[in-house]
Motif scaffolding. Structure first.
Motif, PDB file in Angstrom:
ATOM      1  N   LEU A 191       0.829  -1.194   0.000  1.00  0.00           N
ATOM      2  CA  LEU A 191       0.000   0.000   0.000  1.00  0.00           C
ATOM      3  C   LEU A 191       0.865   1.247   0.000  1.00  0.00           C
ATOM      4  CD1 LEU A 191      -2.684  -0.997   2.686  1.00  0.00           C
ATOM      5  CD2 LEU A 191      -2.883  -1.160   0.199  1.00  0.00           C
ATOM      6  N   ASN A 192       0.393   2.252  -0.673  1.00  0.00           N
ATOM      7  CA  ASN A 192       1.050   3.552  -0.651  1.00  0.00           C
ATOM      8  C   ASN A 192       0.535   4.362   0.533  1.00  0.00           C
ATOM      9  OD1 ASN A 192       2.509   3.087  -3.083  1.00  0.00           O
ATOM     10  ND2 ASN A 192       0.644   3.567  -4.253  1.00  0.00           N
ATOM     11  N   SER A 193       1.241   5.411   0.867  1.00  0.00           N
ATOM     12  CA  SER A 193       0.820   6.277   1.962  1.00  0.00           C
ATOM     13  C   SER A 193      -0.572   6.827   1.682  1.00  0.00           C
ATOM     14  CB  SER A 193       1.823   7.429   2.118  1.00  0.00           C
ATOM     15  OG  SER A 193       1.418   8.296   3.143  1.00  0.00           O
ATOM     16  N   GLY A 194      -1.463   6.710   2.674  1.00  0.00           N
ATOM     17  CA  GLY A 194      -2.835   7.184   2.514  1.00  0.00           C
ATOM     18  C   GLY A 194      -3.812   6.085   2.162  1.00  0.00           C
ATOM     19  N   GLU A 195      -3.329   4.942   1.688  1.00  0.00           N
ATOM     20  CA  GLU A 195      -4.202   3.816   1.372  1.00  0.00           C
ATOM     21  C   GLU A 195      -4.429   2.989   2.634  1.00  0.00           C
ATOM     22  OE1 GLU A 195      -3.357   2.790  -3.277  1.00  0.00           O
ATOM     23  OE2 GLU A 195      -1.928   1.983  -1.817  1.00  0.00           O
ATOM     24  N   ILE A 196      -5.653   2.469   2.794  1.00  0.00           N
ATOM     25  CA  ILE A 196      -6.013   1.752   4.015  1.00  0.00           C
ATOM     26  C   ILE A 196      -6.818   0.496   3.688  1.00  0.00           C
ATOM     27  CG2 ILE A 196      -5.972   3.766   5.543  1.00  0.00           C
ATOM     28  CD1 ILE A 196      -8.996   3.996   5.180  1.00  0.00           C
ATOM     29  N   ILE A 197      -6.901  -0.402   4.661  1.00  0.00           N
ATOM     30  CA  ILE A 197      -7.763  -1.580   4.554  1.00  0.00           C
ATOM     31  C   ILE A 197      -8.570  -1.694   5.838  1.00  0.00           C
ATOM     32  CG2 ILE A 197      -6.137  -2.813   3.058  1.00  0.00           C
ATOM     33  CD1 ILE A 197      -5.445  -4.547   5.495  1.00  0.00           C
ATOM     34  N   GLU A 198      -9.712  -2.389   5.755  1.00  0.00           N
ATOM     35  CA  GLU A 198     -10.565  -2.583   6.925  1.00  0.00           C
ATOM     36  C   GLU A 198     -10.157  -3.881   7.608  1.00  0.00           C
ATOM     37  OE1 GLU A 198     -13.051  -2.947   9.850  1.00  0.00           O
ATOM     38  OE2 GLU A 198     -13.403  -4.449   8.314  1.00  0.00           O
ATOM     39  N   LEU A 199      -9.802  -3.804   8.884  1.00  0.00           N
ATOM     40  CA  LEU A 199      -9.169  -4.907   9.596  1.00  0.00           C
ATOM     41  C   LEU A 199     -10.044  -6.149   9.689  1.00  0.00           C
ATOM     42  CD1 LEU A 199      -6.731  -5.904  11.154  1.00  0.00           C
ATOM     43  CD2 LEU A 199      -7.670  -4.841  13.223  1.00  0.00           C
TER      44      LEU A 199
END
Length: 223
Positions: A89-97
């Motif tokens: 992932l790049n900075s600022g990209e997220i995933i839902e745990l």
């Protein structure tokens, strides 16, 4: 002294003389055989034949070397296949745990296959994460790794809850936050006094500490 005395030898001397005579006969026979072989008219090998034979041997060795090299190249290719590099992932990209699978988790910088498997396994035992801080309870996740991965993680929704008044001993004891002793106490209270109406009832039991109550409140229901 008679002439017979000159021909008398002790046993050890006789053995030595016999051995000496045997060696003389053996050497003489070998010499005679070698002489006969040399005297025979044995034709020399044709020089052209020798040259062709040497060429054949040289070519055979070349073919064997080429086959060995080809086999070696195939073995190397089969033993060390190339794997696609895992995208991160790049900075600022997220995933839902609570929804991410192991493939998603491995996109987080610092998370490999081992950590991804442990995070999912612990999530299944819990029934879902109620707080991102619970990642610190996963084996191997120290403060440095936790600080590194949390910018890429968000948490939504609520975890699954255990119906404390309906669950059997196995279901209760399976949860990471309920010990064997605590599961037995819950069943005992249900048998003697009926349903447990709220979590406040558990605070009265010495088997449950304040920390136990805080961890359990998101994971039990009293229906």
């Amino acid at each position: 002294m008679s002439w017979k005395d000159y021909l008398y030898f002790q046993k050890q001397d006789r053995n030595a003389i016999i051995l000496l005579l045997f060696l003389i006969v053996l050497c003489g026979g070998g010499f005679i055989i070698t002489k006969l072989v040399k005297d025979k008219n044995i034709p020399a090998l044709n020089e052209d034949y020798i040259t062709e034979f040497d060429t054949f041997q040289s070519r055979l060795k070349t073919i064997e070397a080429e086959e060995n090299q080809t086999h070696s190249d195939k073995t190397y290719t089969q033993s060390y296949p190339e794997y696609a590099r895992q995208e991160k992932l790049n900075s600022g990209e997220i995933i839902e745990l609570n929804k991410a699978d192991t493939t998603d988790l491995k996109k987080i910088p610092g998370i490999g296959t081992g950590f991804a498997n442990r995070i999912v396994k612990y999530r299944n035992l819990l029934g879902g994460y109620a707080s991102i801080n619970q990642l610190k309870e996963v084996w191997g996740v120290d403060d440095d790794l936790f600080d590194k991965i949390t910018p890429y993680i968000v948490l939504q929704g609520k975890p699954n809850q255990i119906a404390i008044n309906k669950a059997d001993f196995g279901q209760l004891n399976k949860h990471p936050y309920i010990s064997y002793k605590q599961a037995k106490v819950i069943l005992d209270i249900r048998d003697r006094k009926g349903n447990i109406e709220s979590i406040n009832r558990l605070t009265l039991l010495e088997e449950f500490t304040e920390n136990d109550i805080n961890r359990l409140k998101d994971y039990i229901s009293f229906d």
